[in-house]
Scaffold this active site. Sequence first.
Site, mmCIF file in Angstrom:
data_model
loop_
_atom_site.group_PDB
_atom_site.id
_atom_site.type_symbol
_atom_site.label_atom_id
_atom_site.label_comp_id
_atom_site.label_asym_id
_atom_site.label_seq_id
_atom_site.Cartn_x
_atom_site.Cartn_y
_atom_site.Cartn_z
ATOM 1 N N GLY A 55 0.853 -1.186 0.000
ATOM 2 C CA GLY A 55 0.000 0.000 0.000
ATOM 3 C C GLY A 55 0.881 1.225 0.000
ATOM 4 O O GLY A 55 2.076 1.127 0.256
ATOM 5 N N CYS A 82 5.408 -6.270 0.966
ATOM 6 C CA CYS A 82 5.829 -4.868 1.102
ATOM 7 C C CYS A 82 5.309 -4.267 2.423
ATOM 8 O O CYS A 82 5.782 -4.631 3.480
ATOM 9 C CB CYS A 82 5.385 -4.081 -0.132
ATOM 10 S SG CYS A 82 6.226 -2.505 -0.276
ATOM 11 N N TYR A 83 4.324 -3.386 2.373
ATOM 12 C CA TYR A 83 3.748 -2.828 3.601
ATOM 13 C C TYR A 83 3.268 -3.963 4.520
ATOM 14 O O TYR A 83 3.420 -3.907 5.739
ATOM 15 C CB TYR A 83 2.572 -1.923 3.214
ATOM 16 C CG TYR A 83 1.925 -1.164 4.352
ATOM 17 C CD1 TYR A 83 2.390 0.077 4.728
ATOM 18 C CD2 TYR A 83 0.821 -1.693 5.021
ATOM 19 C CE1 TYR A 83 1.781 0.794 5.761
ATOM 20 C CE2 TYR A 83 0.207 -0.991 6.052
ATOM 21 C CZ TYR A 83 0.686 0.248 6.422
ATOM 22 O OH TYR A 83 0.077 0.934 7.434
ATOM 23 N N HIS A 169 7.417 -7.050 -4.928
ATOM 24 C CA HIS A 169 6.028 -7.272 -5.349
ATOM 25 C C HIS A 169 5.911 -8.474 -6.282
ATOM 26 O O HIS A 169 6.191 -8.352 -7.480
ATOM 27 C CB HIS A 169 5.488 -6.013 -6.046
ATOM 28 C CG HIS A 169 5.237 -4.913 -5.081
ATOM 29 N ND1 HIS A 169 4.024 -4.708 -4.480
ATOM 30 C CD2 HIS A 169 6.073 -3.981 -4.566
ATOM 31 C CE1 HIS A 169 4.112 -3.688 -3.641
ATOM 32 N NE2 HIS A 169 5.350 -3.227 -3.675
ATOM 33 N N GLU A 171 3.287 -9.739 -7.360
ATOM 34 C CA GLU A 171 2.076 -9.655 -8.190
ATOM 35 C C GLU A 171 2.288 -8.905 -9.495
ATOM 36 O O GLU A 171 1.399 -8.889 -10.336
ATOM 37 C CB GLU A 171 0.925 -9.017 -7.392
ATOM 38 C CG GLU A 171 1.037 -7.521 -7.119
ATOM 39 C CD GLU A 171 1.893 -7.152 -5.907
ATOM 40 O OE1 GLU A 171 2.694 -7.998 -5.465
ATOM 41 O OE2 GLU A 171 1.780 -6.016 -5.420
ATOM 42 N N GLY A 224 -19.943 -2.568 -28.924
ATOM 43 C CA GLY A 224 -19.407 -3.611 -29.799
ATOM 44 C C GLY A 224 -18.073 -4.105 -29.261
ATOM 45 O O GLY A 224 -17.506 -5.057 -29.774
ATOM 46 N N ASP A 227 -16.019 -5.485 -23.393
ATOM 47 C CA ASP A 227 -16.623 -5.272 -22.079
ATOM 48 C C ASP A 227 -18.148 -5.215 -22.151
ATOM 49 O O ASP A 227 -18.841 -5.915 -21.394
ATOM 50 C CB ASP A 227 -16.104 -3.975 -21.440
ATOM 51 C CG ASP A 227 -14.596 -3.965 -21.300
ATOM 52 O OD1 ASP A 227 -13.991 -5.045 -21.409
ATOM 53 O OD2 ASP A 227 -14.024 -2.886 -21.099
ATOM 54 N N THR A 229 -20.088 -6.247 -24.515
ATOM 55 C CA THR A 229 -20.685 -7.488 -25.029
ATOM 56 C C THR A 229 -20.716 -8.569 -23.944
ATOM 57 O O THR A 229 -21.705 -9.307 -23.815
ATOM 58 C CB THR A 229 -19.897 -7.979 -26.263
ATOM 59 O OG1 THR A 229 -19.791 -6.895 -27.174
ATOM 60 C CG2 THR A 229 -20.592 -9.138 -26.930
ATOM 61 N N LYS A 369 -9.034 -6.638 -17.567
ATOM 62 C CA LYS A 369 -9.282 -7.013 -18.964
ATOM 63 C C LYS A 369 -9.044 -8.513 -19.211
ATOM 64 O O LYS A 369 -9.840 -9.174 -19.885
ATOM 65 C CB LYS A 369 -8.355 -6.195 -19.864
ATOM 66 C CG LYS A 369 -8.773 -6.191 -21.302
ATOM 67 C CD LYS A 369 -9.821 -5.147 -21.505
ATOM 68 C CE LYS A 369 -10.460 -5.186 -22.848
ATOM 69 N NZ LYS A 369 -11.490 -4.141 -22.942
#
Length: 599
Positions: A55, A82-83, A169, A171, A224, A227, A229, A369
Amino acid sequence: MSQQKDTIIVVDNGGQVAHLIATKIRALKVYSELVQPGEMEGLGDNVKGIILSGGPASILEEGGPKFDPQVLQLKKPVLGICYGLQQLAQELGGDVVHSDEREYGPAVLKKKTNSPLLGGWGESEQVWMSHGDRVDKLPDGFEVIGSTQNSQCSAIGDESRNIYGVQFHPEVVDTPKGDLLLGNFAYDICGCEKSWHMKDYVEQKTRELKERVGDKSVLLLVSGGVDSTVCVKLLSEAIPEDQLYCLHIDNGLMRKNESREVAESLGHIPNFKLVDASQTFLQRLKGEYRPEEKRKIIGTTFIDVANDEIKNLGLDDWLLAQGTIYPDTIESGGTKHAAVIKIHHNRVDIIKEMISDGKIVEPINQLYKAEVRELGTELGLSEKFVWRHPYPGPGLGIRALCSDGNGEDLTVLKGRLEEYLVDNQTSYSLDILPCRSVGVKGDSRSYEYAAIVSGEWDWENLSELSLDVVNKVEGINRAIYLLPGQRIDSMELKEAYITQDRMDLLREADAIVMGGLDKAGLMREVWQCPTVLLPVDVNNKGESIVIRPVYSMRAMTANFARLPHNTVSEIKDELLDLDGISAVFYDTTSKPPGTIEWE
Ligand code: XMP
């Protein structure tokens, strides 16, 4: 979500990092969700482990997220990142100190033991650091399992209690073995089974949507894109089809066949309506060449058309569904385009009212996404569809640059470029494209010229030169490469606006570029590839094209894509075969200083 499945809880210490960790764990097929510190009461037995996220706060200052004592009381394996690592160290009797310098960027982690957390890691591996504080003294029972040059306690663990912490990190993609580490924690240390799949998300969301919607109507504006759709698909699984209303507005600035394809794929929804407003948009854009004005016109026209159409539907008790995804939510506080993307929709009066009344459903607002694409596949959308590139709302309208034909005097700029060539040794020759494009320099918008680079086709040399020219030559914000096999004998700015003919030409050009990428299997690797039409006539043969393929994660930053020469050459040849195309360039600018789009 399913309370029965093995679950890893991620305690949210702030910002987007926590969300990214949960996403990564879910990608490992282990269910993961966020909890806020202080809200850990009542967790079920299915919780197999806890991750404390990083964070932005400093643990040594007041006001940062507090350590939740439940973390240790649950007696489950814990990983602090980390934090989160610093919280653990402080809580368990170690020391955390301020470093003189904030460490930001790649570092090399050297393994010190055979801890299960680093199983499968080599003796030294790249990790990504971003911290100002560090652990100075270990708590009792802990040992150092990995160190970097600047931070002795970069990975620590107490195997007997199953408590671990890493300063870096895992991630982020810049820690290449980060997923392996998270997998080691989830599978080996916490003992989780791979039991979570996208279909669980579908089940859970359809249940939630059913409850939330009841017998109301739901309206969705479909662009179109992936997201919206995916949202339609989820909604049609969840609610009776006569309650679902979908509107697609063809603004005449869509890709080739796009609106037709939207209509084909959603036409089975009884209340689907395709509104062909292309002539209205073209009419209103007539004679306009200034980028910001064009955007405004496209935005307000969209609002007018949508307002009218929604009124005509005469819906009574209804909710608005939006295909907002997680990055849109986190960026909406700032000025990022991802937020702007949906702004057209949000500005529609009726929609503004809906938003302020809380009558909004956003079924995919927890997903990134990549997850939306996975969900799309789960919902039966084709591979080709889910890997389509993001496409801006104003569409080709911002990819066809316009001009009133009155170019500026470029003598001073040309002089600067010549000076650059005198001061800097290069085998490339440089020229100036006589039209401007948008970019970012520092934190602000630039509207400057592009340098045309000709010479050897070597991506790395071109990259270096591009960056250097943009940095050193005032008034230049991009560099574009004149693809080999072409020669510029004359070059002239032309008067050009948004017209049906230019849109049709750009649609063809864009279809050639997309087709070329698809054929070469590059659609996934390339994040986005605008094809830009320039009102620049080379050798009296018509207009020019720039292709702008980029690698990116979320469009905030981007690298120009180094595509295989043969693919690019084929695309270039096909483009040059189009009637009205006189030259093809390749944008070699990264973002920053360039933007992905040219306007
Ligand atoms: P830039 O050009 O700022 O773009 O690097 C970043 C991302 O945002 C998209 N973009 C837009 N999307 N309406 C949209 O819906 C817009 O006005 C707009 N402008 C940029 C762009 O395609 C890229 O993905």
